[in-house]
Design a protein around this motif. Structure first.
Motif: not given
Length: 917
Positions: A691-705
Motif C-alpha cells: 500500500x505504501x509503495x502504491x501511494x508513493x508511485x501514485x503521488x509521482x504519477x507512476x500509474x502503471x507501476x
C-alpha cells in the motif's frame, strides 16, 4: 530470429546453452546491459529473443522453453514444475546470493542464503535416482537450473561436499559442450568478476527468506520478485494501524460544485489535453490524456485533495471547416455533433470530469483576446510577412496539418506542416520538400501574407528561469524534460499566432481583422475558458500560482506547446497566471504491430469499444496496465485476454470472491472473530508495504507501476488462503475453526482495501466489491491517508452482502473474432492469401484429381505458416491459456492445409493425437 544477450549476465548463460544444445539457427548479438531491446518494458531486459514474426520473448526460461519447442521437444509437466521452481524460488535467492558474492565480497555467506534451494534440489535428485532432473536425457529444465547455479558452483563460493547428488548432476551437465561454450561466451573465463558490471546495473535485491517448497505452478511471473523479509517493528506498526479501525476517521465528503481553492488544503488543478473535436479518439488518445488524468484525479480525491479536473473539445481550425464541407453542415453543427460523440465516449469509459467544455464559446474569445492585447501592449508581438502554402485546387491557404512532405531535417517522408513526428523538430510548412495538399494531393504554391508572431526569443530568459524552478520542484516526465530541453537548445524563434482562416477566435487588432488565432496559441487558452464556463470565479484557479498546483496530462507530441509556447504567452501577459507545475506526458500506444488508422479500419476507436461486449473497467485496466510511461507500448488482443484471464479473473477476482464466499458459506454472512498470529501479522505488514509503495508511485504519477502493487496484494492474499486452507480447518476442532475464522476475516478486510485501491483504475468494479462487502462508506477516505492506513474496516460481526464473481473469462474465439474485426487491412497473415482468386476445380482425369500449383500463393502461405508456428511456440513457452493455444494451433493447421493445396499436393488428414496410457 535474433537473440540479444550481454556479457556477465547469468540469465544469458542458460539461453546460449539452450541455443547451442538445440542447434536452432539464430543470429546472436551481444549488447550493453542497458540496451532497451523490448520497447514496451519499463526497464531494459536481457536476454531477449525477437522472432521472425516480430514477437518478443524476454523471460530467459520462456526463451529456453521456446528453443526446445522448435526442435519438437515439448516440456513435460515435471519439467514445467522445475522451471516454475527455478523462477519463483531459486532465482530470487540466487540474485541475493550473487549480490553478496559479487558486489559485497561476502562469498562465505552465500551458502546460508541458498541452503534451502540446494537441500531441496539435492534431496530430489537423490530420491529419483536419475541422471537428470526429468529422466535419462537432458531437458530444458537441466540447462535452466544449471545456468542459474553455474556462476557460484563453478568456483569456490559454494562447496558441495555434502550434496553428492547435486554435485554429480552439476558436473554431468557442465560436461556438455553447449554448456561449456555458453559459459565461456558470457563470463569470458572471469568467474564472478565477469559479472560485476552486470550486477552493478541491477537494483539491489530485497532481503528475503528462501522458501523450501516443492515445485508448483505460480500465479504470475510477478512472483519472481520474491518475498520481503518483514521486521518485528513493521509487524507491530501494521497491527497497531489495523487495530485503529474506522472510528477516528472523518467521513467521506461529497463534491460540492463549484470547486474552488481552499486555505489549508492541497489545491490541485488537473487538465487533460483538449481532444480535437473532428477526430473520434482511439485507445492511444484515451490512455495518453483523459484516462490517465482521470485515474490521477480519482486518486487525488481519495487522498482528500481539493481537486478540479477539467477538459473539453478543441473545436476551431481548418479540419473542422473541411469536415463540415464533407458532411454538408456548418462548422458549428459539426462541433455540436462531435462534441456529443466525445462526451458519450468519455462517459462510457467513466471519465469523471468536474467539467467537460469546449472552445467555441464567448469566454474563449474574451480570454484569448485579453491575453493577446496584454502581449501586444508589452511588446511581445511582432509583425512579419509570411510565405504560406496555398492550394489553388482547394482555393485556400493550407493549415499546417493539411500539408505533408519530406522533413527538411531528417527526411521523414510524412512530416506535417508544423512538426515532424519522427525527429520532433518544428517546421514551417514552406520548408517541406515535395509538399502535397492532404485534401486533394495537389502540389501547393507559395503566397505571401502578413501575420503576427509571439516573440519567443524576447521571453526566453523568463521561460528558462521558470522552467528551472518547475522541472526541479515538480514531477515532469523524462520525455517532457527532454523535449523541452531540445527546444531551448536549438534556440527559440518567433512563433506565428495568426492564420488566414474563417473558423477560429477572431484577432481583435484592426489590421488583422480578417484573420483568426492559430490553434496552438488559441487551444491551450481553452483550459482557462472552459474553467470560466464552469465557474465565474475561474481566476481563483488560473491566477493563483502560490495556492494552486497545476497538472497537465498529454501525449509527448503536445509537450512543446505546453512547456514553451503556452507558458510564454502567460508569462508575457504578466497577469499572475498559474503555470504548469507537473507536466505528465506519455509515449505512444500502438495497435498490435502497427498504427491506429480510422480510414484503414485498423484499431479500436472510442465509439467501438462498447460494442465489443467487454466492460469499460476491463478496457481501463488493460490500457493502464500497458500505459506507455517510459517508452512506446502496444495494444494486443492476445495479451489483453491473457491479462484479463490471469490477473483479473484468476488472481484479483479469485481472491476477492473466495474471501467473500468463505464469510457467506462458513460464517453465515458475518465477519468472524480474528485472533492474529505471527503469520497474520506478517501478512498485514506485507500488505501495508505494498500500500505504501502504491501511494508513493501514485503521488509521482507512476500509474502503471502502482497498479502492479494492487495485483501483488491479491497474490499475497491467494497464497495466504492456499497455505491456511480455511475450507478444511472449518471442519476441524475449535482451534482450527478459530484459525479458519481469522484467515477469512483478514482476507475479507484485504478485499475491502483492494476495493479502495482499485477505485481510480476500475471504479465500477470497486463499487461492486464494496457493495458485496457492504463496506462502510468511510473506508474509501481512510485507507489512503498519510503513507497508507490499512485498518480493520470490517470488524467481527459485520454482515456482508451477496457475493458473486467480478470478472468473466475472455474466450479465444471471442478474441480472435475481435482481432479480425479491428484488423483492417492487416487482419491476419493469411489475408493476402485469402484475397487471391480461388482457382476453379481441376478437371477430372483418369489418373485422379490434380491440384493447381500456385507458386506465389505457396510462398505467401509458407511465410504465414512459419510465423504462425513461431506464434504457437511462443504462446506455449509463455504458458498461455490452453484455449488461446488451441485456437492458434487450429489456425496453423488450416494454413498448412492451404499451403499443401497451393503446392499442388493432396492434403493428408490431420493425425489424431491420443493420450499415452
Amino acid at each position: 530470429m535474433k537473440l540479444f544477450v550481454s556479457e556477465g549476465n547469468p540469465h544469458c548463460v542458460k539461453v546460449l546453452a539452450a541455443l547451442e544444445a538445440t542447434g536452432v539457427e539464430c543470429d546472436v548479438q551481444f549488447v550493453n546491459h542497458d540496451e532497451s531491446v523490448v520497447p514496451f518494458l519499463s526497464r531494459p531486459s536481457l536476454p531477449a529473443l525477437i522472432l521472425s514474426s516480430g514477437q518478443q520473448l524476454f523471460s530467459s526460461n520462456a526463451i529456453c522453453r521456446y528453443l526446445f519447442e522448435v526442435i519438437g521437444q515439448e516440456s513435460s509437466d515435471l519439467c514445467n514444475q522445475w522451471l516454475e521452481w527455478e523462477a519463483t524460488v531459486l532465482q530470487p535467492a540466487m540474485l541475493q546470493a550473487l549480490h553478496m558474492a559479487v558486489l559485497q565480497g561476502k562469498s562465505s555467506e552465500v551458502s546460508t542464503v541458498l541452503q534451502g534451494p540446494i537441500n531441496y534440489l539435492d534431496q530430489s535428485l537423490s530420491k529419483k535416482n536419475m541422471p537428470y532432473l526429468t529422466g535419462e536425457a537432458v531437458s530444458v529444465a537441466d540447462l535452466v537450473l544449471w545456468g542459474a547455479f553455474y556462476p557460484l558452483l563453478s568456483g569456490s563460493s559454494l562447496p558441495l561436499s555434502e550434496h553428492k547428488s547435486l554435485k554429480a548432476w552439476f558436473d554431468r551437465v557442465t560436461a556438455i559442450n553447449a554448456c561449456q561454450s555458453a559459459a565461456q561466451k558470457v563470463l569470458q573465463g572471469k568467474g564472478l568478476q565477469g559479472m560485476k558490471s552486470y550486477m552493478q546495473s541491477q537494483p539491489a535485491p530485497q532481503s528475503r527468506q528462501c522458501r523450501e517448497t516443492q515445485p508448483c505452478n505460480s500465479n504470475s511471473a510477478e512472483e519472481e520478485e520474491g518475498e520481503r523479509i518483514v521486521s518485528e517493528e513493521e509487524m507491530e506498526a501494521a497491527v497497531l494501524t489495523w487495530s485503529k479501525g474506522l472510528n477516528t476517521c472523518p467521513p467521506a465528503t461529497e463534491r460540492q460544485h463549484p470547486i474552488l481553492p481552499q486555505e489549508g488544503k492541497r489545491n490541485v488543478l488537473v487538465t487533460s489535453a483538449l481532444p480535437y473535436v473532428n477526430n473520434v479518439p482511439h485507445l492511444g488518445n484515451i490512455i495518453g490524456c483523459v484516462l490517465s488524468a482521470d485515474v490521477f484525479s480519482r486518486y487525488g480525491r481519495l487522498r482528500d485533495w481539493n481537486l478540479l479536473f477539467v477538459c473539453g473539445t478543441d473545436e476551431y481550425g481548418t479540419a473542422t471547416e473541411n469536415k463540415a464541407r464533407e458532411e454538408g453542415l456548418t462548422p458549428q453543427q459539426i462541433c455540436d455533433k462531435y462534441h456529443a460523440v466525445h462526451s458519450s465516449i468519455y462517459k462510457w469509459f467513466q471519465i469523471d470530469f468536474d467539467y467537460f467544455g469546449r472552445t467555441t464559446t464567448e469566454k474563449q474569445t474574451e480570454i484569448a483576446q485579453n491575453i493577446f492585447w496584454r502581449l501586444h501592449e508589452r511588446g511581445f508581438l511582432l509583425e512579419d510577412t509570411v510565405e504560406q502554402l496555398r492550394c489553388e485546387s482547394c482555393q485556400r491557404f493550407l493549415a499546417d496539418r493539411f500539408v505533408e512532405g519530406i522533413c527538411p531535417h531528417c527526411s521523414y517522408p510524412e512530416a506535417r506542416g508544423d512538426q515532424c513526428d519522427k525527429c520532433g523538430r518544428l517546421i514551417n510548412a514552406v520548408e517541406l520538400r515535395e509538399p502535397q495538399c492532404k485534401v486533394c494531393s495537389q502540389t501547393p504554391v507559395i503566397n505571401s501574407s502578413k501575420h503576427l508572431f509571439l516573440d519567443l526569443p524576447k521571453l526566453e530568459s523568463q521561460l528558462e528561469q521558470w522552467l528551472e524552478k518547475s522541472t526541479s520542484a515538480g514531477d515532469w516526465t523524462a520525455n517532457a524534460k527532454q523535449i523541452t530541453r531540445s527546444w531551448l537548445r536549438d534556440g527559440l524563434k518567433p512563433r506565428c499566432i495568426t492564420r488566414d482562416l474563417q473558423w477560429g477566435t477572431p484577432v481583435p487588432h484592426p489590421d488583422f481583422k480578417e484573420k483568426v488565432f492559430y490553434v496552438w496559441f488559441d487551444a491551450p487558452i481553452g483550459y482557462l475558458s472552459i474553467t470560466a464556463n464552469y465557474t465565474s470565479k475561474w481566476e481563483k484557479w488560473w491566477k493563483n500560482p502560490h495556492q494552486v498546483e497545476l497538472y497537465n496530462f498529454m501525449a509527448k507530441d503536445n509537450v512543446p506547446f505546453h512547456s514553451v509556447v503556452f507558458p510564454c504567452s502567460l508569462l508575457g501577459a504578466q497577469d499572475n497566471y498559474t503555470l504548469v507545475n507537473h507536466l505528465i506526458a506519455t509515449e505512444y500506444l500502438n495497435y498490435e504491430d502497427t498504427k491506429f488508422s480510422k480510414s484503414r479500419g485498423v484499431g479500436v476507436f472510442g465509439d467501438m469499444a462498447k460494442d465489443t461486449g467487454i466492460p469499460s473497467d476491463v478496457w481501463r485496466f488493460y490500457l493502464l496496465y500497458v500505459r506507455p510511461e517510459g517508452q512506446d507500448s502496444a495494444f494486443s488482443w492476445t495479451d489483453m485476454a491473457l491479462k484479463n484471464n490471469s490477473e483479473l479473473l484468476n488472481n484479483l477476482g479469485n481472491f476477492i470472491n473466495r474471501a467473500g464466499m468463505f464469510v457467506t458459506k462458513f460464517f453465515e454472512g458475518c465477519v468472524p472473530v480474528m485472533e492474529l498470529q505471527q503469520e497474520d501479522k506478517k501478512l498485514l505488514a506485507l500488505v501495508s508495504w505494498e500500500l505504501q509503495q502504491y501511494i508513493q508511485l501514485m503521488d509521482k504519477v507512476k500509474i502503471r507501476d502502482a497498479l502492479k502493487h494492487i495485483l501483488n496484494i491479491s497474490r499475497h492474499g491467494n497464497q495466504y488462503i492456499q497455505v491456511n486452507e480455511p475450507w478444511k480447518k472449518i471442519k476441524g476442532e475449535d482451534s482450527e475453526r478459530q484459525r479458519a475464522g481469522t484467515v477469512t476475516g483478514v482476507s475479507v478486510n484485504i478485499a475491502c482495501l483492494l476495493s479502495v485501491m482499485l477505485f481510480p483504475y476500475m471504479p465500477s468494479v470497486s463499487q461492486t466489491i464494496r457493495d458485496q462487502l457492504n463496506a462502510p462508506p468511510s473506508c474509501v477516505n481512510t485507507m489512503l491517508q498519510g503513507s497508507g492506513t490499512f485498518v480493520c474496516a470490517l470488524s467481527a460481526g459485520h454482515r456482508i452482502g451477496a457475493v458473486s464473481p467480478l470478472f468473466q473469462k475472455l474466450e479465444a474465439d471471442q478474441i480472435e473474432a475481435l482481432k479480425k474485426k479491428f484488423g483492417g487491412q492487416q487482419t491476419t497473415f493469411n489475408k493476402a492469401a485469402s484475397t487471391q482468386p480461388v482457382p476453379a476445380p481441376a478437371p477430372a482425369v483418369e489418373v485422379g484429381t490434380v491440384n493447381e500449383v500456385d507458386p506465389e500463393k505457396a510462398k505467401q502461405l509458407a511465410q504465414a505458416v512459419a510465423e504462425q508456428g513461431d506464434k504457437v511456440r511462443a504462446l506455449k513457452a509463455q504458458k498461455a491459456e490452453k484455449a488461446v493455444i488451441t485456437a492458434e494451433v487450429a489456425k496453423l493447421l488450416d494454413l498448412k492445409k492451404q499451403l499443401t493445396l497451393a503446392e499442388g499436393k493432396s492434403p493428408e488428414p490431420a493425425p489424431q493425437k491420443g493420450k499415452k496410457k
